[in-house]
Design an enzyme around this catalytic site. Structure first.
Site, PDB file in Angstrom:
ATOM      1  N   LEU A 192       0.844  -1.187   0.000  1.00  0.00           N
ATOM      2  CA  LEU A 192       0.000   0.000   0.000  1.00  0.00           C
ATOM      3  C   LEU A 192       0.882   1.239   0.000  1.00  0.00           C
ATOM      4  CD1 LEU A 192      -2.748  -0.985   2.608  1.00  0.00           C
ATOM      5  CD2 LEU A 192      -2.538  -1.633   0.193  1.00  0.00           C
ATOM      6  N   ASP A 193       0.751   2.043  -1.047  1.00  0.00           N
ATOM      7  CA  ASP A 193       1.590   3.220  -1.217  1.00  0.00           C
ATOM      8  C   ASP A 193       1.174   4.336  -0.270  1.00  0.00           C
ATOM      9  OD1 ASP A 193       3.501   4.885  -2.900  1.00  0.00           O
ATOM     10  OD2 ASP A 193       1.644   6.007  -3.169  1.00  0.00           O
ATOM     11  N   GLU A 233       3.784   1.364   3.061  1.00  0.00           N
ATOM     12  CA  GLU A 233       4.743   2.463   3.010  1.00  0.00           C
ATOM     13  C   GLU A 233       4.169   3.563   3.885  1.00  0.00           C
ATOM     14  OE1 GLU A 233       6.945   5.635   0.026  1.00  0.00           O
ATOM     15  OE2 GLU A 233       4.873   5.027  -0.338  1.00  0.00           O
ATOM     16  N   HIS A 262      17.779   2.465   4.511  1.00  0.00           N
ATOM     17  CA  HIS A 262      18.296   2.985   3.239  1.00  0.00           C
ATOM     18  C   HIS A 262      19.058   4.286   3.444  1.00  0.00           C
ATOM     19  CE1 HIS A 262      18.080   5.832  -0.104  1.00  0.00           C
ATOM     20  NE2 HIS A 262      18.351   4.781  -0.865  1.00  0.00           N
ATOM     21  N   ASP A 266      11.793   4.888  -5.596  1.00  0.00           N
ATOM     22  CA  ASP A 266      11.729   6.236  -5.039  1.00  0.00           C
ATOM     23  C   ASP A 266      13.116   6.852  -4.902  1.00  0.00           C
ATOM     24  OD1 ASP A 266       9.118   7.133  -4.635  1.00  0.00           O
ATOM     25  OD2 ASP A 266       8.880   5.980  -2.801  1.00  0.00           O
ATOM     26  N   GLY A 305      14.802   6.950  -8.545  1.00  0.00           N
ATOM     27  CA  GLY A 305      14.069   7.727  -9.539  1.00  0.00           C
ATOM     28  C   GLY A 305      13.796   9.155  -9.150  1.00  0.00           C
TER      29      GLY A 305
END
Length: 569
Positions: free
Chosen positions: A252-253, A288, A311, A379, A382
């Site tokens: 789920l974004d 997310e 990250h 993400d 990009g």
């Protein structure tokens, strides 16, 4: 809530076609050459029943506006045209897939359009055996719900039930899933429920009640989750992908943008609905959520959250970058990496230099498998001005060491497509909008990077075909690509043999510490044993743990400034 309240569903050869439009004065359905009046019930749904063959085109007319079905399962062409009646039950599945348990997950994020030269599900299916041979157990697909145009990341979809025709038809998606399952890999789809794209979202015209007029999010009108019909729309979308396409889960974004009245109820209802499916395989919902809060992962049905903190710590440690959201991680990136290995999230509500407002809440009570870690994602690559991958920014030896750490540590690892073969092609932001909307996208992108990095018009045009083509993977086999694949395979063999059984036995405790300027060690205790790792990123550490029994070793941890070791007892 009825199992299906939106769209066209086949019943005994006829179709029940429904749309929620409580303020509409009239609604009709055109199927082929025939137009049928729809009737509204007490809840604001309009419905019509018709006989037609699968594949027939249809549309709604809401008052004076002709629109596609917002819950269509397929379009005839672009988002402005007719929808297509789809009978998912007509597909004959040949698989006998029982799914995978979540601790077995090794995810691989891919964009269908740039994963292969052809950019289709059929072509992508032909590459899956290579990924499976490395030990990858799950494919996470960037959104495919149809958007305007043929090129895009997928996050501006307007028909979220319908696979984009640029990638293939529903049966192509199903054949891809069957191929993945035959190779032992799960398939997870990224879905966007927090907004609709800027072109072709006819719900604004047919159903203004779908949106909250008092709120906006970064992408436009916020969705009103206080409306039961709105919650039903998105839950039915999720269930359609899981049931009709035999998927193993959803990502789920940006759930932090699913907010306002009704949002908590929505998450509860969605988790309950997914758990209520009896499909003979485990189903996994990934989130997310940039708030770093554990609340949703404490609810049934939600297994993990993308962990950008891991990250960011890795990225800053390797590149020294400190702009924008890297600022708070630039103070002590190795120390932050230690925190990430011990606690999952780095930012857990504490005050941190470089961040004006604290972010997050304590999360160390969650097991490691509640975090999806990565060193690159769509993400983070990009959204750079020139889409550079980490391999173009960091020391290659250091990069291989942290990639090994990613694959071996007990958090769920996610590889960004091409990372497993040392891909150097960029992954850029691209779209396919024309006219005024295309100009706004170009200007907005330029303004964003002018403000951050002073680049402005120097960045690639996101609407050009060349930008899209530059982002395709290069499948050329080289000594370098073989080396990266060997590294990936070796790490994942260790993970499968030693780490996964520990994860399944249950997590008990985690501890990590710094061992020098660029060195650290970590240890995770499970019911059935203990996993230890040691890492040098530019300097040799003074380690407290004995690695004589190391089951995995890259370079000499006791003497090489770039080294990694892992062992299980």
């Amino acid at each position: 809530m009825p199992s299906r309240t939106w769209g066209a569903i086949r019943h005994d050869g006829d179709w029940e076609i429904r749309i929620w439009a409580p303020s509409a004065r009239s609604v009709s359905v055109t199927i082929g050459e025939h137009t049928l009046p729809a009737r509204m019930d007490a809840t604001g749904y309009w419905h019509a029943r018709a006989a037609a063959e699968p594949g027939a085109p249809y549309r709604f007319r809401v008052d004076d506006t002709l629109i596609p079905d917002p819950a269509c399962r397929l379009q005839m062409g672009d988002v402005h045209g007719a929808s297509v009646l789809v009978d998912h039950d007509a597909y004959r599945w040949t698989e006998a897939w029982k799914g995978r348990e979540w601790p077995e997950a090794v995810l691989y994020e891919l964009h269908i359009g740039t994963f292969t030269p052809e950019g289709t599900f059929a072509a992508a299916a032909g590459k899956l055996a290579q990924l499976a041979s490395l030990g990858i157990t799950g494919i996470e697909i960037m959104p495919i719900g149809q958007w305007s145009g043929n090129r895009g990341w997928g996050y501006d979809g307007v028909l979220p039930f319908a696979p984009h025709l640029a990638y293939g038809r529903p049966d192509d998606v199903k054949q891809f899933v069957e191929r993945a399952h035959s190779l032992g890999m799960m398939v997870i789809l990224d879905v966007v429920m927090n907004h609709l794209g800027p072109d072709g979202a006819y719900l604004h015209a047919s159903t203004p009640e779908f949106f909250d007029s008092d709120r906006k999010n970064p992408w436009g009108a916020a969705i009103d989750f206080s409306q039961p019909a709105v919650r039903s729309f998105w839950i039915e979308c999720a269930l359609s992908w899981l049931e009709d396409y035999h998927l193993d889960g959803l990502r789920l974004d940006a759930v932090h943008q699913i907010a306002g009245p009704g949002s908590d109820q929505f998450f509860n209802e969605l988790g309950t609905a997914v758990q209520g499916l009896k499909l003979g395989r485990p189903l996994h919902i990934i989130l997310e959520d940039e708030r770093n809060e554990p609340v949703l992962r404490e609810k049934p049905g939600y297994v993990a959250n993308w962990n950008d903190d891991f990250h960011h710590a890795v990225h800053v440690a390797l590149t020294g970058e400190e702009q924008d959201y890297y600022e708070s991680f630039a103070v002590d990136p190795i120390g932050d990496l230690v925190l990430a290995l011990e606690k999952g999230h780095v930012e857990q509500g504490q005050k941190r230099k470089g961040r004006a407002v604290p972010r997050g809440a304590p999360s160390e009570h969650l097991p490691p498998i509640a975090f999806v870690n990565s060193t690159q994602t769509h993400d983070q690559v990009g959204n750079r001005p020139f889409g550079e991958r980490l391999i173009a920014l960091a020391d290659p030896q250091a990069l291989q060491m942290v990639f090994s750490l990613l694959l071996v540590s007990p958090y769920i690892p996610m590889i960004f497509m091409g990372e497993e073969r040392g891909e150097t092609a960029p992954f850029l932001f691209f779209a396919d909008y024309e006219g005024e909307l295309g100009q706004r996208v170009r200007e907005g992108r330029a303004a964003e990077f002018q403000a951050i990095a002073g680049l402005g018009d120097a960045i690639p045009d996101p609407t050009s075909l060349e930008t899209f083509e530059a982002s395709r993977l290069d499948w050329t086999v080289t000594d370098g690509s073989r080396q990266w694949q060997d590294l990936t395979r070796t790490c994942l063999e260790f993970r499968t043999r030693y780490v996964v059984p520990l994860l399944k036995s249950g997590h008990r405790a985690s501890i990590a510490r710094r061992c020098g300027d660029g060195s650290l060690e970590a240890q995770w205790t499970f019911r059935d044993g203990r996993l230890s790792v040691a890492l040098n990123l530019g300097s040799v550490g003074a380690f407290s743990q004995d690695d004589e029994d190391a089951g995995l070793r890259f370079n000499a941890i006791e003497s090489d400034p770039f080294a990694f070791a892992a062992w299980v007892r």
